[in-house]
Each structure stands twice: as structure tokens, then as C-alpha cells.
Design a protein around this motif. Structure first.
Motif, PDB file in Angstrom:
ATOM      1  N   ILE A  29       0.881  -1.172   0.000  1.00 44.64           N
ATOM      2  CA  ILE A  29       0.000   0.000   0.000  1.00 44.64           C
ATOM      3  C   ILE A  29       0.915   1.216   0.000  1.00 44.64           C
ATOM      4  O   ILE A  29       1.737   1.384   0.909  1.00 44.64           O
ATOM      5  CB  ILE A  29      -0.937   0.017   1.217  1.00 44.64           C
ATOM      6  N   LEU A  30       0.793   2.025  -1.013  1.00 50.25           N
ATOM      7  CA  LEU A  30       1.617   3.233  -1.114  1.00 50.25           C
ATOM      8  C   LEU A  30       1.212   4.244  -0.059  1.00 50.25           C
ATOM      9  O   LEU A  30       0.028   4.372   0.283  1.00 50.25           O
ATOM     10  CB  LEU A  30       1.489   3.845  -2.505  1.00 50.25           C
ATOM     11  N   ALA A  31       2.170   5.007   0.431  1.00 51.55           N
ATOM     12  CA  ALA A  31       1.875   6.069   1.394  1.00 51.55           C
ATOM     13  C   ALA A  31       0.863   7.052   0.813  1.00 51.55           C
ATOM     14  O   ALA A  31      -0.022   7.538   1.518  1.00 51.55           O
ATOM     15  CB  ALA A  31       3.156   6.793   1.792  1.00 51.55           C
ATOM     16  N   THR A  32       0.960   7.313  -0.475  1.00 44.90           N
ATOM     17  CA  THR A  32       0.053   8.268  -1.121  1.00 44.90           C
ATOM     18  C   THR A  32      -1.380   7.740  -1.243  1.00 44.90           C
ATOM     19  O   THR A  32      -2.285   8.495  -1.573  1.00 44.90           O
ATOM     20  CB  THR A  32       0.575   8.657  -2.514  1.00 44.90           C
ATOM     21  N   ALA A  33      -1.589   6.446  -0.955  1.00 45.27           N
ATOM     22  CA  ALA A  33      -2.937   5.866  -0.985  1.00 45.27           C
ATOM     23  C   ALA A  33      -3.590   5.904   0.389  1.00 45.27           C
ATOM     24  O   ALA A  33      -4.711   5.437   0.562  1.00 45.27           O
ATOM     25  CB  ALA A  33      -2.874   4.430  -1.498  1.00 45.27           C
ATOM     26  N   THR A  34      -2.899   6.472   1.384  1.00 42.14           N
ATOM     27  CA  THR A  34      -3.418   6.531   2.750  1.00 42.14           C
ATOM     28  C   THR A  34      -3.859   7.948   3.103  1.00 42.14           C
ATOM     29  O   THR A  34      -3.518   8.905   2.421  1.00 42.14           O
ATOM     30  CB  THR A  34      -2.352   6.072   3.769  1.00 42.14           C
ATOM     31  N   THR A  35      -4.594   8.041   4.201  1.00 46.02           N
ATOM     32  CA  THR A  35      -4.934   9.348   4.759  1.00 46.02           C
ATOM     33  C   THR A  35      -4.265   9.462   6.123  1.00 46.02           C
ATOM     34  O   THR A  35      -4.060   8.457   6.811  1.00 46.02           O
ATOM     35  CB  THR A  35      -6.455   9.549   4.910  1.00 46.02           C
ATOM     36  N   ASN A  36      -3.928  10.690   6.503  1.00 46.80           N
ATOM     37  CA  ASN A  36      -3.243  10.911   7.775  1.00 46.80           C
ATOM     38  C   ASN A  36      -4.237  11.261   8.879  1.00 46.80           C
ATOM     39  O   ASN A  36      -5.445  11.235   8.658  1.00 46.80           O
ATOM     40  CB  ASN A  36      -2.162  11.985   7.630  1.00 46.80           C
ATOM     41  N   PHE A  45       5.461   8.337   4.403  1.00 51.18           N
ATOM     42  CA  PHE A  45       5.523   7.891   5.785  1.00 51.18           C
ATOM     43  C   PHE A  45       6.745   8.539   6.441  1.00 51.18           C
ATOM     44  O   PHE A  45       7.655   8.991   5.750  1.00 51.18           O
ATOM     45  CB  PHE A  45       5.639   6.374   5.852  1.00 51.18           C
ATOM     46  N   PRO A  46       6.791   8.598   7.773  1.00 51.58           N
ATOM     47  CA  PRO A  46       7.943   9.190   8.461  1.00 51.58           C
ATOM     48  C   PRO A  46       9.261   8.515   8.077  1.00 51.58           C
ATOM     49  O   PRO A  46       9.303   7.309   7.817  1.00 51.58           O
ATOM     50  CB  PRO A  46       7.620   8.957   9.940  1.00 51.58           C
ATOM     51  N   ASP A  64       6.712  -9.603  11.920  1.00 49.96           N
ATOM     52  CA  ASP A  64       7.115 -10.334  10.724  1.00 49.96           C
ATOM     53  C   ASP A  64       6.073 -10.291   9.608  1.00 49.96           C
ATOM     54  O   ASP A  64       6.277 -10.890   8.556  1.00 49.96           O
ATOM     55  CB  ASP A  64       7.443 -11.786  11.066  1.00 49.96           C
ATOM     56  N   THR A  65       4.977  -9.571   9.805  1.00 45.81           N
ATOM     57  CA  THR A  65       3.914  -9.551   8.794  1.00 45.81           C
ATOM     58  C   THR A  65       4.008  -8.368   7.840  1.00 45.81           C
ATOM     59  O   THR A  65       3.177  -8.245   6.948  1.00 45.81           O
ATOM     60  CB  THR A  65       2.519  -9.524   9.451  1.00 45.81           C
ATOM     61  N   SER A  66       5.009  -7.498   8.025  1.00 43.81           N
ATOM     62  CA  SER A  66       5.105  -6.325   7.149  1.00 43.81           C
ATOM     63  C   SER A  66       6.497  -5.727   7.209  1.00 43.81           C
ATOM     64  O   SER A  66       7.280  -6.011   8.110  1.00 43.81           O
ATOM     65  CB  SER A  66       4.078  -5.269   7.554  1.00 43.81           C
ATOM     66  N   SER A  67       6.754  -4.865   6.236  1.00 46.21           N
ATOM     67  CA  SER A  67       7.949  -4.025   6.244  1.00 46.21           C
ATOM     68  C   SER A  67       7.531  -2.668   5.683  1.00 46.21           C
ATOM     69  O   SER A  67       6.570  -2.577   4.919  1.00 46.21           O
ATOM     70  CB  SER A  67       9.082  -4.638   5.422  1.00 46.21           C
ATOM     71  N   VAL A  68       8.251  -1.627   6.070  1.00 45.57           N
ATOM     72  CA  VAL A  68       7.823  -0.287   5.682  1.00 45.57           C
ATOM     73  C   VAL A  68       9.010   0.553   5.223  1.00 45.57           C
ATOM     74  O   VAL A  68      10.126   0.383   5.701  1.00 45.57           O
ATOM     75  CB  VAL A  68       7.063   0.394   6.854  1.00 45.57           C
ATOM     76  N   THR A  69       8.731   1.424   4.260  1.00 40.69           N
ATOM     77  CA  THR A  69       9.680   2.445   3.812  1.00 40.69           C
ATOM     78  C   THR A  69       8.935   3.771   3.859  1.00 40.69           C
ATOM     79  O   THR A  69       7.763   3.815   4.246  1.00 40.69           O
ATOM     80  CB  THR A  69      10.168   2.183   2.368  1.00 40.69           C
ATOM     81  N   THR A  70       9.564   4.831   3.428  1.00 42.92           N
ATOM     82  CA  THR A  70       8.875   6.126   3.416  1.00 42.92           C
ATOM     83  C   THR A  70       7.798   6.176   2.338  1.00 42.92           C
ATOM     84  O   THR A  70       6.917   7.018   2.399  1.00 42.92           O
ATOM     85  CB  THR A  70       9.860   7.284   3.190  1.00 42.92           C
TER      86      THR A  70
END
Length: 94
Positions: A29-36, A45-46, A64-70
Motif C-alpha cells: 500500500i503506497l503512502a500516497t494511498a493513505t490518509t493521515n 511515511f515518516p 514479521d507480517t510487514s515491512s515499511v519504507t517512506t
């Protein structure tokens, strides 16, 4: 004596599984597809959170169910979930 950071805050981002793209191990899920927290479209993302929590349908997920980048959160096999499943990503920043 431990050093205590003088500032802590939390940023939350929400979406649904239906906002994601890809399949299998590359579902994200792209950061741009989310709302803050303000209810507006997020741009990223931070960059250096102390940690983050992922909630799917209100349930806290293990690390272990996810990983995140900015730019995105990757949830392997997230595409097998119902498209209406709510997703909440909570970043703790100090």
C-alpha cells in the motif's frame, strides 16, 4: 541513568486492503494511498520512526507480517484479504 528523549509523537495513516497493489510477496500500500490523522491524503511515511505498528481489521499484527519504507508498506499476501479490511499504520517518532 537512561537518556529520555524530550519529545515523542505518533502519526497514524489509514487505508483499506483494496487501496493496495501487487500480489503475493510484493503486495503493498503506497503512502500516497493513505490518509493521515488530519484526514487528508498523505505524501510519505515518516523517515526515521522509533517503531511502527500495523493493525489489520483492528488487530495488532506481529513484526514479521510487514515491512515499511517512506513510500509504502509491504504486507506479503495481503491481497488475499477482503478488499474492505481496514488498515492502520501507527508510527512512533522521537
Amino acid at each position: 541513568m537512561a537518556i529520555v528523549k524530550p519529545f515523542m509523537t505518533v502519526n497514524r495513516f489509514s487505508a483499506t486492503i483494496g487501496d493496495g497493489t501487487g500480489t503475493g510477496a510484493t503486495f503493498n500500500i503506497l503512502a500516497t494511498a493513505t490518509t493521515n490523522d488530519a484526514g487528508t491524503a498523505a505524501t510519505a511515511f515518516p523517515t526515521a520512526p522509533a517503531y511502527y505498528n500495523l493493525y489489520l481489521n483492528g488487530q495488532l499484527q506481529t513484526g514479521d507480517t510487514s515491512s515499511v519504507t517512506t513510500t509504502a508498506i509491504t504486507i506479503p499476501n495481503g491481497d488475499t484479504l477482503n478488499a474492505a479490511t481496514p488498515v492502520l499504520i501507527e508510527f512512533t517518532i522521537n
